[in-house]
Design a protein around this motif. Structure first.
Motif, PDB file in Angstrom:
ATOM      1  N   ASN A 118     -27.214 -54.681   0.128  1.00 58.16           N
ATOM      2  CA  ASN A 118     -27.441 -56.002  -0.439  1.00 58.16           C
ATOM      3  C   ASN A 118     -26.477 -57.029   0.179  1.00 58.16           C
ATOM      4  O   ASN A 118     -25.297 -56.719   0.386  1.00 58.16           O
ATOM      5  CB  ASN A 118     -27.236 -55.985  -1.952  1.00 58.16           C
ATOM      6  N   HIS A 128     -29.920 -64.145  -2.439  1.00 59.36           N
ATOM      7  CA  HIS A 128     -29.665 -62.696  -2.413  1.00 59.36           C
ATOM      8  C   HIS A 128     -30.781 -62.032  -1.612  1.00 59.36           C
ATOM      9  O   HIS A 128     -31.953 -62.408  -1.732  1.00 59.36           O
ATOM     10  CB  HIS A 128     -29.634 -62.128  -3.834  1.00 59.36           C
ATOM     11  N   VAL A 158     -22.513 -56.802  -0.327  1.00 63.20           N
ATOM     12  CA  VAL A 158     -22.167 -56.436  -1.692  1.00 63.20           C
ATOM     13  C   VAL A 158     -22.396 -54.942  -1.874  1.00 63.20           C
ATOM     14  O   VAL A 158     -23.531 -54.462  -1.695  1.00 63.20           O
ATOM     15  CB  VAL A 158     -22.999 -57.244  -2.713  1.00 63.20           C
ATOM     16  N   HIS A 213     -21.961 -51.077  -4.020  1.00 64.39           N
ATOM     17  CA  HIS A 213     -22.561 -50.605  -5.255  1.00 64.39           C
ATOM     18  C   HIS A 213     -21.741 -50.974  -6.491  1.00 64.39           C
ATOM     19  O   HIS A 213     -22.244 -50.939  -7.617  1.00 64.39           O
ATOM     20  CB  HIS A 213     -22.741 -49.077  -5.201  1.00 64.39           C
ATOM     21  N   GLY A 255     -20.259 -53.994  -6.676  1.00 65.32           N
ATOM     22  CA  GLY A 255     -20.237 -55.451  -6.723  1.00 65.32           C
ATOM     23  C   GLY A 255     -19.179 -56.098  -5.860  1.00 65.32           C
ATOM     24  O   GLY A 255     -18.999 -57.317  -5.909  1.00 65.32           O
ATOM     25  N   LYS A 256     -18.487 -55.320  -5.085  1.00 62.70           N
ATOM     26  CA  LYS A 256     -17.460 -55.891  -4.227  1.00 62.70           C
ATOM     27  C   LYS A 256     -18.103 -56.549  -3.017  1.00 62.70           C
ATOM     28  O   LYS A 256     -19.000 -55.975  -2.393  1.00 62.70           O
ATOM     29  CB  LYS A 256     -16.480 -54.799  -3.789  1.00 62.70           C
ATOM     30  N   GLU A 257     -17.660 -57.809  -2.725  1.00 62.79           N
ATOM     31  CA  GLU A 257     -18.206 -58.556  -1.596  1.00 62.79           C
ATOM     32  C   GLU A 257     -17.293 -58.391  -0.374  1.00 62.79           C
ATOM     33  O   GLU A 257     -16.071 -58.527  -0.489  1.00 62.79           O
ATOM     34  CB  GLU A 257     -18.335 -60.048  -1.951  1.00 62.79           C
TER      35      GLU A 257
END
Length: 533
Positions: free
Chosen positions: A51, A67, A94, A96, A98-100
């Motif tokens: 993602n 997104h 991103v 799993h 949620g870290k970008e």
């Protein structure tokens, strides 16, 4: 000790193994490129499948976030951007949790390309508006000749509309689209169909003759007709409107003197004339007051007040109890049925079509003239002496004048010229003395207020008694005379008796001196004859 050391070594190896198992995976690497295309950008991403988040932001404005999920290489179109505008852009992976992780790009700013006239279409979206649609964001690119800013259409956010003003109707509205150093114009002819009837300002008239001046484009005019409330078929022009009357007026809109389908929204019209009444003359009589006045109005000239009438009424100043009003069609009235010599407050109330209008004019402390006092009802007569008469009477309820005086007059019925007259203030009480005895008199009592006597005088025939003093004197004289007479008679009787006694005494002496007596036998009849002789 050896056992304790072995336990420490065992725990150390367990911690090392645990740290080895929790080591995170290596950070994925990604790159992206931004290519300006028609209506926006094309963003190409190269990197790990997963993602991605993309943020496009115009300087000084909130950003747009997109997104996207990628299996392999990703190409993504960002549309509805402003032409000829520089945007900042950022792309991040991103994971799993949620870290970008930011992706790499040769540049973080890119400028959109320009547009041409064909990218914009004139459409219908909001009635009464001129609207333009484009896949570009043209919200800040449009400027109208009437300086009214564009606003988004409520049903389509890609369409922007400009509202023509009154001055734009029956003319052309020019809209300029600017992109960098390039601009082009769109011209729209604004017809009457763009007129919003609710925005026509109509000020009801406040004076006669009535006029309504609505705010309209120069090419339009209005012809008004009015209906009086309660009369559905009697249409009137503005010049025919009357004051103090409720009307419902509607205007027929004309373009270049030709009627169109539209009419103005109906408005209520009622002209209230500012009546100013000035009392010019006051004439109080005993039971009436005559008032005269003039009426002026700043907003209603006199020809428009022909149906104006007036109700006049008065009431005593000490109380609020108006009498029945007197209707006057002119500018004077006679209020009758009033009480004489009384302070009144009088009012002149203007009316129109039998309804009170304007402000009444009051006049205070008008005193009616003196009238006739009430009649005296009861007389009471007393005789304190045989030739004296005392008179009292019941007082009248109202004197109706400045003074309170009673007047009594008395004259012999056989000699009206011989008249006695007396006045008494405050109290009705009189005394007539030294009258003739046993004489009939005519007694009259009236009330007098300084100006008028009562309408009917109270009269009564009275009689003095006999002269008791003379009778008593006569009786005394008679008694004395009788006594003197009796005295004389008694005296004479006494003298006679005395003389007779003396005579009898002398006869007795003579008889005694005679020594003989001569008797004769004479018959009785002869004796009687002698006696008769």
């Amino acid at each position: 000790m050896a056992a304790l050391r072995d336990l420490e070594i065992l725990l150390l190896w367990a911690g090392i193994i645990s740290l080895a198992n929790s080591t995170p995976p290596s950070t994925p690497q990604c790159n992206y490129t931004v290519t300006p295309v028609k209506y926006g950008f094309e963003i190409s991403i190269t990197g790990t499948t997963g993602n991605y988040i993309m943020n496009i932001r115009e300087e000084g404005q909130p950003g747009k976030t997109h997104h996207q999920h990628s299996n392999q290489d990703l190409s993504y179109h960002v549309k509805f951007l402003k032409p000829c505008t520089e945007y900042e852009h950022h792309v991040a992976f991103v994971d799993h949790v949620g870290k970008e992780t930011p992706c790499n790009s040769a540049e973080d700013k890119t400028r959109t390309i320009g547009m041409n006239k064909d990218d914009i279409k004139n459409v219908s979206c909001t009635p009464g508006y001129v609207c333009y649609h484009s896949d570009w964001d043209i919200s800040t690119s449009l400027s109208a000749s009437n300086n009214i800013p564009a606003e988004p259409c409520k049903s389509d956010q890609t369409t922007f509309c400009i509202k023509p003003g009154f001055n734009d109707i029956c003319s052309d509205l020019t809209t300029t689209v600017t992109c960098g150093n390039t601009s082009f114009n769109f011209t729209k002819s604004i017809g009457v169909d763009f007129l919003n009837l609710s925005e026509i300002i109509q000020k009801p008239p406040t004076k006669l003759p009535a006029e309504i001046e609505p705010t309209l484009p120069k090419c339009l005019t209005v012809n008004y007709t009015c209906l009086e409330d309660g009369k559905s078929n009697e249409f009137k022009d503005l010049s025919e409107l009357e004051p103090f009357t409720q009307y419902n007026c509607t205007g027929q809109i004309k373009e270049n003197n030709v009627s169109i389908e539209d009419k103005t929204i109906a408005i209520n019209v009622q002209i209230e004339c500012d009546l100013d009444i000035s009392i010019t003359n006051e004439k109080p009589a005993d039971t009436s007051i005559v008032l005269s006045w003039t009426t002026n109005s700043n907003n209603c000239p006199s020809p428009h007040l022909q149906k104006l009438s007036y109700d006049c009424s008065c009431w005593p100043s000490s109380q609020w109890k108006p009498n029945d009003p007197t209707r006057s069609q002119g500018q004077s009235c006679n209020i009758s049925g009033l009480e004489p010599f009384t302070d009144y407050t009088c009012k002149v109330q203007p009316t129109y079509n039998n309804k009170n209008v304007g402000q009444p004019k009051e006049v205070k402390y008008l005193k009616t003239a003196a009238g006739k006092p009430d009649d005296i009802q009861i007389l009471r007569v007393e005789h304190p002496d045989h030739n004296v008469i005392t008179v009292t009477c019941t007082e009248p309820i109202r004197f109706r004048g400045p003074k309170k005086i009673y007047i009594a007059s008395l004259y012999e019925t056989s000699d009206p010229l011989k008249k006695f007259e007396k006045e008494s203030k405050e109290k009705c009480k009189f005394t007539f003395s030294d009258l003739r005895y046993s004489t009939f008199y005519n007694l009259t009592v009236t009330a007098y207020n300084g100006e008028h006597r009562s309408k009917l005088a109270k009269s009564q025939i009275v009689e003095t008694y006999y002269n008791n003093k003379a009778v008593i004197g006569f009786l005394v004289f008679l008694i004395i005379l009788t006594a003197v007479t009796l005295s004389l008679v008694i005296y004479k009787i006494y003298i006679y008796s005395l003389r007779r006694r003396q005579s009898m005494n002398e006869v007795s002496e003579d008889v005694m001196l005679q020594s003989t007596a001569i008797y004769a036998n004479v018959p009785r009849s002869e004796y009687r004859r002698k006696d008769a002789r």
